[in-house]
Design an enzyme around this catalytic site. Structure first.
Site, PDB file in Angstrom:
ATOM      1  N   HIS A 125       0.034   4.516   3.873  1.00  0.00           N
ATOM      2  CA  HIS A 125       0.407   5.627   4.757  1.00  0.00           C
ATOM      3  C   HIS A 125      -0.210   6.940   4.080  1.00  0.00           C
ATOM      4  CE1 HIS A 125       3.659   2.655   6.050  1.00  0.00           C
ATOM      5  NE2 HIS A 125       3.572   3.617   7.352  1.00  0.00           N
ATOM      6  N   ASP A 140      -3.898  -1.839  11.706  1.00  0.00           N
ATOM      7  CA  ASP A 140      -2.593  -1.189  11.545  1.00  0.00           C
ATOM      8  C   ASP A 140      -2.894   0.128  12.149  1.00  0.00           C
ATOM      9  OD1 ASP A 140      -0.343  -0.268  10.451  1.00  0.00           O
ATOM     10  OD2 ASP A 140      -0.285  -0.985   8.525  1.00  0.00           O
TER      11      ASP A 140
END
Length: 364
Positions: A184, A257
């Site tokens: 992230h 993703d």
């Protein structure tokens, strides 16, 4: 549902996008952008969820406006990744349930599937198939440390999703068990040997590849797989076409993703990055925003495809796979949803009470 031949080039390219939005509903600008792009899927995050009725009504509205059925998705796992805890009840993590055994994992998956059904979703961006080895950044989201046990328990989870007509997406190929940093925020370098990746990390993905409709590629960098320069697996032809398609033999949908994550933005995110993801072998690109960059990426791919026959053929392959999976989408109105919510709340609380109050140190 439209066939490939009945879709314009723009409609075909729209199918390649899995997008998100801000707030409880897209604002005027976002709604107009979605109408122009006509994405193949919508992903809901925590910021989009206010109440059960709000989610359900919005899901119906999205589907009603689409000329091709939408993948309406959420990443709902339990524990730290529980988007619905405020509108139904907090679910235990899969790691806690796995400690209790197969029956607890099955019960948790059954509840997750029922939650998604109550909200109008048809796709769960789960289960996580990463190995829960020591220091793995995703350890609390994993089912076990050993590949055989992950594969066995993941099959149980997918089975419960399938019973409720929820499409499953296994993640994060080829595995983030060796990642000690969070994608992230940064691009994690996964220091696993090729032998470890092939004989351990990808084993669960291989084992349930025939049972899931989608696989999500990780944002990890795997030097042992041949990409020496820092490169997320989501942009790696070696990982997707070489390892996932050829070695594992996966024939379903491959999705990235979220491209908004730091692992990608840290090396530069621009319209060409979206096309690079498609050329690497992804069928769909996940971008959880409706910013100008989304429309720029869409327009960029359209312009490139108009003059590139090879790219158009590549796009058609992905759209065929997308449309084939969308034939499995079924929708039946959920009756007595307040009663269903109350029942789910009771069942989740009962499952939570089955977990020992004192946390134990896991040897997984």
């Amino acid at each position: 549902m439209k066939t490939l031949a009945r879709l314009t080039l723009e409609e075909r390219i729209g199918q390649l996008f899995f997008v998100g939005f801000q707030g409880p509903a897209p604002d005027t600008d976002a709604a107009e952008m979605l109408d122009r792009i006509r994405p193949g899927g919508i992903v809901f995050l925590q910021r989009n969820i206010e109440s059960l009725d709000q989610i359900y009504d919005l899901s119906l509205e999205f589907q009603a406006r689409a000329s091709v059925p939408l993948f309406l998705a959420i990443n709902q796992e339990g524990g730290a990744v529980d988007r619905l805890k405020h509108v139904i009840a907090p679910l235990p993590s899969v790691a806690d349930l796995a400690d209790l055994g197969t029956s607890a994992v099955r019960a948790g998956a059954r509840l997750v599937a029922s939650e998604l059904e109550a909200c109008g979703f048809n796709t769960n961006l789960a289960p996580v198939l990463d190995l829960g080895i020591k220091d793995a950044v995703v350890r609390e989201r994993t089912l076990a440390a050993g590949p055989a046990e992950v594969a066995r328990l993941a099959a149980v989870v997918v089975d419960e999703f399938t019973k409720k007509k929820i499409l499953a997406c296994a993640r994060h190929f080829p595995g983030l068990g060796g990642a000690g940093r969070d994608p992230h925020f940064v691009l994690p370098r996964v220091e696993r040997t090729r032998r470890e990746i092939v004989t351990e990390d990808i084993v669960p993905f291989d084992a349930i590849g025939d049972s899931v409709d989608m696989m999500m590629v990780s944002h990890g960098h795997y030097p042992a797989l041949g990409d020496i320069r820092p490169l997320p697996a989501t942009l790696s032809h070696r990982v997707i076409e070489g390892l996932l398609r050829e070695t594992v033999g996966f024939e379903g949908l491959v999705i990235t993703d979220d491209l908004t994550m730091g692992a990608v933005t840290s090396i530069g995110l621009k319209p060409a990055t979206f096309l690079r993801a498609i050329n690497a072998g992804n069928d769909m690109v996940l971008f959880s925003q409706t910013t100008p960059l989304l429309e720029q990426a869409f327009n960029f791919i359209v312009e490139e495809a108009r003059s590139d026959r090879k790219l158009r053929s590549r796009i058609d392959q992905s759209v065929e796979r997308i449309l084939h999976r969308k034939q499995r989408i079924e929708f039946a109105p959920v009756r007595n949803r307040p009663h269903l919510r109350a029942r789910l709340t009771r069942q989740i609380e009962k499952l939570r009470q089955s977990i020992p109050a004192v946390e134990k140190v896991r040897v997984r």
